[in-house]
Design an enzyme around this catalytic site. Sequence first.
Site, PDB file in Angstrom:
ATOM      1  N   ALA A   8      33.828  45.100  35.298  1.00 55.01           N
ATOM      2  CA  ALA A   8      33.064  43.863  35.052  1.00 55.01           C
ATOM      3  C   ALA A   8      34.008  42.696  34.820  1.00 55.01           C
ATOM      4  O   ALA A   8      33.780  41.842  33.961  1.00 55.01           O
ATOM      5  CB  ALA A   8      32.128  44.063  33.858  1.00 55.01           C
ATOM      6  N   TRP A  11      36.141  39.636  39.803  1.00 55.60           N
ATOM      7  CA  TRP A  11      35.612  39.952  41.134  1.00 55.60           C
ATOM      8  C   TRP A  11      34.467  40.959  41.055  1.00 55.60           C
ATOM      9  O   TRP A  11      33.495  40.886  41.798  1.00 55.60           O
ATOM     10  CB  TRP A  11      36.743  40.436  42.037  1.00 55.60           C
ATOM     11  CG  TRP A  11      36.438  40.556  43.516  1.00 55.60           C
ATOM     12  CD1 TRP A  11      36.975  41.495  44.351  1.00 55.60           C
ATOM     13  CD2 TRP A  11      35.581  39.731  44.353  1.00 55.60           C
ATOM     14  NE1 TRP A  11      36.517  41.309  45.633  1.00 55.60           N
ATOM     15  CE2 TRP A  11      35.648  40.231  45.651  1.00 55.60           C
ATOM     16  CE3 TRP A  11      34.756  38.629  44.106  1.00 55.60           C
ATOM     17  CZ2 TRP A  11      34.932  39.681  46.725  1.00 55.60           C
ATOM     18  CZ3 TRP A  11      34.036  38.071  45.172  1.00 55.60           C
ATOM     19  CH2 TRP A  11      34.132  38.598  46.456  1.00 55.60           C
ATOM     20  N   LYS A 105      43.269  44.786  45.624  1.00 56.76           N
ATOM     21  CA  LYS A 105      44.300  44.286  46.538  1.00 56.76           C
ATOM     22  C   LYS A 105      45.663  44.584  45.931  1.00 56.76           C
ATOM     23  O   LYS A 105      46.356  43.694  45.443  1.00 56.76           O
ATOM     24  CB  LYS A 105      44.119  42.781  46.758  1.00 56.76           C
ATOM     25  CG  LYS A 105      42.810  42.445  47.492  1.00 56.76           C
ATOM     26  CD  LYS A 105      42.624  40.957  47.660  1.00 56.76           C
ATOM     27  CE  LYS A 105      41.363  40.624  48.449  1.00 56.76           C
ATOM     28  NZ  LYS A 105      41.079  39.182  48.490  1.00 56.76           N
ATOM     29  N   GLY A 135      39.249  39.593  51.905  1.00 57.09           N
ATOM     30  CA  GLY A 135      39.223  38.331  52.637  1.00 57.09           C
ATOM     31  C   GLY A 135      39.441  37.183  51.677  1.00 57.09           C
ATOM     32  O   GLY A 135      39.738  37.392  50.491  1.00 57.09           O
ATOM     33  N   LYS A 190      49.570  39.386  50.413  1.00 60.74           N
ATOM     34  CA  LYS A 190      49.325  37.946  50.175  1.00 60.74           C
ATOM     35  C   LYS A 190      49.474  37.603  48.694  1.00 60.74           C
ATOM     36  O   LYS A 190      49.822  36.474  48.346  1.00 60.74           O
ATOM     37  CB  LYS A 190      47.976  37.511  50.752  1.00 60.74           C
ATOM     38  CG  LYS A 190      46.727  38.095  50.090  1.00 60.74           C
ATOM     39  CD  LYS A 190      46.227  37.327  48.890  1.00 60.74           C
ATOM     40  CE  LYS A 190      45.094  38.058  48.188  1.00 60.74           C
ATOM     41  NZ  LYS A 190      44.718  37.487  46.912  1.00 60.74           N
ATOM     42  N   THR A 247      44.570  32.044  48.913  1.00 59.90           N
ATOM     43  CA  THR A 247      45.212  32.402  47.643  1.00 59.90           C
ATOM     44  C   THR A 247      46.355  31.449  47.317  1.00 59.90           C
ATOM     45  O   THR A 247      46.525  31.024  46.174  1.00 59.90           O
ATOM     46  CB  THR A 247      45.701  33.864  47.686  1.00 59.90           C
ATOM     47  OG1 THR A 247      44.622  34.691  48.129  1.00 59.90           O
ATOM     48  CG2 THR A 247      46.148  34.343  46.324  1.00 59.90           C
ATOM     49  N   SER A 253      43.685  30.863  41.915  1.00 58.00           N
ATOM     50  CA  SER A 253      44.384  32.132  42.149  1.00 58.00           C
ATOM     51  C   SER A 253      45.240  32.519  40.950  1.00 58.00           C
ATOM     52  O   SER A 253      46.091  31.757  40.506  1.00 58.00           O
ATOM     53  CB  SER A 253      45.275  32.035  43.390  1.00 58.00           C
ATOM     54  OG  SER A 253      46.255  33.062  43.341  1.00 58.00           O
ATOM     55  N   ARG A 254      45.025  33.756  40.472  1.00 60.45           N
ATOM     56  CA  ARG A 254      45.822  34.241  39.337  1.00 60.45           C
ATOM     57  C   ARG A 254      47.258  34.495  39.766  1.00 60.45           C
ATOM     58  O   ARG A 254      48.187  34.320  39.005  1.00 60.45           O
ATOM     59  CB  ARG A 254      45.220  35.524  38.740  1.00 60.45           C
ATOM     60  CG  ARG A 254      43.960  35.333  37.908  1.00 60.45           C
ATOM     61  CD  ARG A 254      42.679  35.401  38.710  1.00 60.45           C
ATOM     62  NE  ARG A 254      42.639  36.434  39.700  1.00 60.45           N
ATOM     63  CZ  ARG A 254      42.130  37.655  39.474  1.00 60.45           C
ATOM     64  NH1 ARG A 254      41.623  37.962  38.316  1.00 60.45           N
ATOM     65  NH2 ARG A 254      42.110  38.553  40.440  1.00 60.45           N
ATOM     66  N   ASN A 255      47.445  34.926  41.038  1.00 61.92           N
ATOM     67  CA  ASN A 255      48.804  35.186  41.514  1.00 61.92           C
ATOM     68  C   ASN A 255      49.595  33.893  41.651  1.00 61.92           C
ATOM     69  O   ASN A 255      50.717  33.779  41.192  1.00 61.92           O
ATOM     70  CB  ASN A 255      48.757  35.957  42.832  1.00 61.92           C
ATOM     71  CG  ASN A 255      48.360  37.404  42.596  1.00 61.92           C
ATOM     72  OD1 ASN A 255      49.164  38.204  42.126  1.00 61.92           O
ATOM     73  ND2 ASN A 255      47.107  37.731  42.879  1.00 61.92           N
ATOM     74  N   GLU A 280      47.722  40.941  40.678  1.00 59.86           N
ATOM     75  CA  GLU A 280      48.167  42.211  41.273  1.00 59.86           C
ATOM     76  C   GLU A 280      49.582  42.176  41.835  1.00 59.86           C
ATOM     77  O   GLU A 280      50.304  43.162  41.819  1.00 59.86           O
ATOM     78  CB  GLU A 280      47.206  42.622  42.395  1.00 59.86           C
ATOM     79  CG  GLU A 280      45.817  43.030  41.926  1.00 59.86           C
ATOM     80  CD  GLU A 280      45.771  44.475  41.431  1.00 59.86           C
ATOM     81  OE1 GLU A 280      46.819  45.038  41.086  1.00 59.86           O
ATOM     82  OE2 GLU A 280      44.645  45.013  41.362  1.00 59.86           O
TER      83      GLU A 280
END
Length: 332
Positions: A8, A11, A105, A135, A190, A247, A253-255, A280
């Site tokens: 939860a 995403w 991912k 995607g 990515k 991204t 975007s967290r990355n 990730e």
Amino acid sequence: MRAAVLGAGSWGTAFAKVLADAGTDVTMWARREEVAASIRDRRVNPDYFPQTRLPDRITATAHAGEAITGAEIVVLAVPSQTLRGNLAEWVRHLEPDASLVSLMKGIELSTTKRMSEVIVETSGVAAERVVVVTGPNLAPEIMLGQPAATVVACTDLERAKAVQKAVTAPYLRPYTNTDVIGCELGGAVKNVIALAYGVATAMGLGDNTKATLITRGLAETLRLGVALGADPLTFAGLAGLGDLVATCSSPFSRNRTFGEHLGRGETLEEAQASTRQTAEGVKSCLGIRDLARKHGVDMPITEQVERICHEGVSPKVAMLALMNRELQHEVR
Ligand SMILES: NC(=O)c1ccc[n+]([C@@H]2O[C@H](COP(=O)([O-])OP(=O)(O)OC[C@H]3O[C@@H](n4cnc5c(N)ncnc54)[C@H](O)[C@@H]3O)[C@@H](O)[C@H]2O)c1
Ligand SMILES: O=P(O)(O)OC[C@H](O)CO
């Protein structure tokens, strides 16, 4: 049709909304009972999207078995590095023909395996039952109902089509694909390139640098993909270029955001302390680098991201190392 969404987080919650808006009943599994209770009783995930009311078709539980039992679609939305342990506990509840849908991912650190490989290995289900959805899908934009497209990948095209139908919402247009390897690699790599993009952004570098990172990042993703048996064309699609551009460009975007912390000179620990959600690429860069080395594939941006994240190399030194490599032909 009933689906379980296990996880939860950002995403998991947005994807549950997609399924519900597509007409599917959803039971979410949340680790904490108070989150499950809030979703069930108030229709709100307080930790991730406190302002958005979730559709009535969504309910939630803190007991995974309750969510999985009777579900034709079981969606996995946990961090890549915990998936193996989580799934081992959940597998006994799976219905015999349920589709297992991976939203993750990442690449598993200890084994360098893709998420669909981890799922097959841990659950014992046939690879044809594992579906990857990937995607350019930043959860906050999906929650707002902004139009987007995605890819539903499965080696069994009929199963991909069934899941495609179950996730077609007014604001989400899914395409099928049978190249699971390419789609998963596009999504995992990515994140690493977005870390590099974030670093460059924080260093104050401009659009030439950023376009170079995106283009050469895609080139190294494609090289790895081809070595692992992916269709090169996949990387020109939504799971490749599409997700890479989304991204890298997005402040959501967290990355990319994590990369910005590193680019400002923060250590890994400092960057981790200031970001709560899963980025990730930080762990996957190690697995992707190892995978590339195992297959003799050159991935210079990934190598430098790994050095910044895990070896304390400064962004400036990493950038110089990229620029000073031996000159090459562009396509190889
Ligand atoms: N957020 C996005 O926009 C987005 C979009 C597409 C794909 N993804 C991918 O989806 C996957 C999940 O990402 P997310 O955005 O939901 O992450 P998140 O950090 O928002 O949520 C992760 C969820 O997993 C739970 N979790 C953490 N550790 C756990 C453990 N040990 N066992 C079980 N559950 C645990 C957390 O409580 C949380 O609910 C990632 O692989 C990510 O790359 C995210
Ligand atoms: O927020 P990120 O960096 O995990 O990226 C989210 C999605 O993967 C974008 O498609």
